[in-house]
Design an enzyme around this catalytic site. Sequence first.
Site, PDB file in Angstrom:
ATOM      1  N   ASP A 198     -12.526 -31.842  57.210  1.00  0.00           N
ATOM      2  CA  ASP A 198     -11.212 -32.506  57.194  1.00  0.00           C
ATOM      3  C   ASP A 198     -10.216 -31.594  56.489  1.00  0.00           C
ATOM      4  OD1 ASP A 198      -9.267 -34.452  57.643  1.00  0.00           O
ATOM      5  OD2 ASP A 198      -9.778 -35.596  55.853  1.00  0.00           O
ATOM      6  N   ASP A 215     -11.545 -33.500  48.552  1.00  0.00           N
ATOM      7  CA  ASP A 215     -11.760 -34.555  49.556  1.00  0.00           C
ATOM      8  C   ASP A 215     -12.896 -34.161  50.506  1.00  0.00           C
ATOM      9  OD1 ASP A 215     -11.469 -36.940  50.841  1.00  0.00           O
ATOM     10  OD2 ASP A 215      -9.479 -36.531  51.685  1.00  0.00           O
TER      11      ASP A 215
HETATM   12  N1  LIG Z   1      -9.526 -34.363  41.100  1.00  0.00           N
HETATM   13  C1  LIG Z   1      -8.247 -34.715  41.348  1.00  0.00           C
HETATM   14  N2  LIG Z   1      -7.272 -34.406  40.471  1.00  0.00           N
HETATM   15  C2  LIG Z   1      -5.992 -34.762  40.703  1.00  0.00           C
HETATM   16  N3  LIG Z   1      -5.584 -35.441  41.788  1.00  0.00           N
HETATM   17  C3  LIG Z   1      -6.508 -35.775  42.699  1.00  0.00           C
HETATM   18  C4  LIG Z   1      -7.885 -35.437  42.533  1.00  0.00           C
HETATM   19  N4  LIG Z   1      -8.572 -35.901  43.600  1.00  0.00           N
HETATM   20  C5  LIG Z   1      -7.658 -36.498  44.387  1.00  0.00           C
HETATM   21  N5  LIG Z   1      -6.407 -36.430  43.862  1.00  0.00           N
HETATM   22  C6  LIG Z   1      -5.163 -36.951  44.431  1.00  0.00           C
HETATM   23  O1  LIG Z   1      -5.438 -38.121  45.167  1.00  0.00           O
HETATM   24  C7  LIG Z   1      -5.107 -37.954  46.538  1.00  0.00           C
HETATM   25  C8  LIG Z   1      -6.171 -38.606  47.420  1.00  0.00           C
HETATM   26  O2  LIG Z   1      -7.426 -38.000  47.191  1.00  0.00           O
HETATM   27  P1  LIG Z   1      -8.443 -37.702  48.365  1.00  0.00           P
HETATM   28  O3  LIG Z   1      -9.699 -37.235  47.739  1.00  0.00           O
HETATM   29  O4  LIG Z   1      -7.783 -36.804  49.364  1.00  0.00           O
HETATM   30  O5  LIG Z   1      -8.656 -39.139  48.955  1.00  0.00           O
HETATM   31  P2  LIG Z   1      -8.485 -39.714  50.434  1.00  0.00           P
HETATM   32  O6  LIG Z   1      -9.888 -39.807  50.915  1.00  0.00           O
HETATM   33  O7  LIG Z   1      -7.821 -41.029  50.206  1.00  0.00           O
HETATM   34  O8  LIG Z   1      -7.653 -38.760  51.231  1.00  0.00           O
HETATM   35  C9  LIG Z   1      -4.986 -36.462  46.750  1.00  0.00           C
HETATM   36  O9  LIG Z   1      -4.050 -36.165  47.750  1.00  0.00           O
HETATM   37  C10 LIG Z   1      -4.563 -35.961  45.405  1.00  0.00           C
HETATM   38  O10 LIG Z   1      -3.163 -36.031  45.300  1.00  0.00           O
HETATM   39 MG   LIG Z   2      -7.357 -36.727  51.415  1.00  0.00          MG
END
Ligand SMILES: Nc1ncnc2c1ncn2[C@@H]1O[C@H](COP(=O)(O)OP(=O)(O)O)[C@@H](O)[C@H]1O
Ligand SMILES: [Mg+2]
Length: 264
Positions: A198, A215
């Site tokens: 992804d 992610d």
């Molecule tokens: N380890 C992290 N530190 C800071 N921000 C994070 C972290 N992991 C995720 N985020 C924030 O949260 C958002 C969503 O996380 P993500 O893992 O992409 O989840 P989703 O599966 O909802 O897309 C990211 O776009 C980022 O901005």
């Molecule tokens: Mg994401």
Amino acid sequence: MSFRDKVDKRLSRKQKAYEIESLMKNKRSEDYQVIEEVFDKSTLMTIYDFMNKGIIDEIHGVVNAGKEARVYWGKDTEGNELAIKIYLTSSAEFKKGMLPYIEGDPRFSHVRRDTRSLIYTWAQKEYKNLQRAKDAKVNVPEPLAIQKNVLIMNFIGKNGERAPLLKETVLENPEQVFKLILTYLKRLYTKAGLVHADLSEYNIMMWKKKPVIFDVAQSVLIKHPMAERFLRRDIENLHRYFNRKVSDILSVDEIYVRVTGGRK
Ligand SMILES: Nc1ncnc2c1ncn2[C@@H]1O[C@H](COP(=O)(O)OP(=O)(O)O)[C@@H](O)[C@H]1O
Ligand SMILES: [Mg+2]
């Protein structure tokens, strides 16, 4: 329902509202309706468990509210910043989307197929994938703990302000960043044995001038029957984003060969 039961239910709702409110440092960060949806009883118990173990000390506001998961900013007992990713056990259509990424992965071939178990597996998979990526020296958030639908990572950003996504950044040095992403992708493929599946400018952050890939719940082993197709799609996304930002950019095929080292 008897009157007594109704009273009990009201009371436990109130009790729960109180518990969550005292848990969250910033009470006004979300409305109660949403909080209640995320922090169901089981999730609340998981959070308490993390607190008892000293893994979480404080939970602050929400960093991101996705359809399937919400990410909260927190701190451990030493004040280190945490990203607490909570997968929503109420997300129904989630199940259909997850299956192709779980089936075909021998690490998870024996798991139960009910929605809750699948969501726990999904969170577990993200944790393990982060671990593998980190061991292969890919720049990812460090996975710290996992239990049920709650994944804890180190926070990428500072003072609760998350790092910008690649999408949100104007790069001074796109060539260098592109090269570094390819290096990470190659390590991910050849050392961690994973395909992100992804990858895009939305799942890469920029922090301290370096890309951070994240992610990875859907990431699959390179043996997965769809791995090749997923990798090609990842590379196409990357190529589309960096095309016109990087002069003389490699073609999708050339990138594919570089990332896989010619292996299949
Ligand atoms: N380890 C992290 N530190 C800071 N921000 C994070 C972290 N992991 C995720 N985020 C924030 O949260 C958002 C969503 O996380 P993500 O893992 O992409 O989840 P989703 O599966 O909802 O897309 C990211 O776009 C980022 O901005
Ligand atoms: Mg994401």
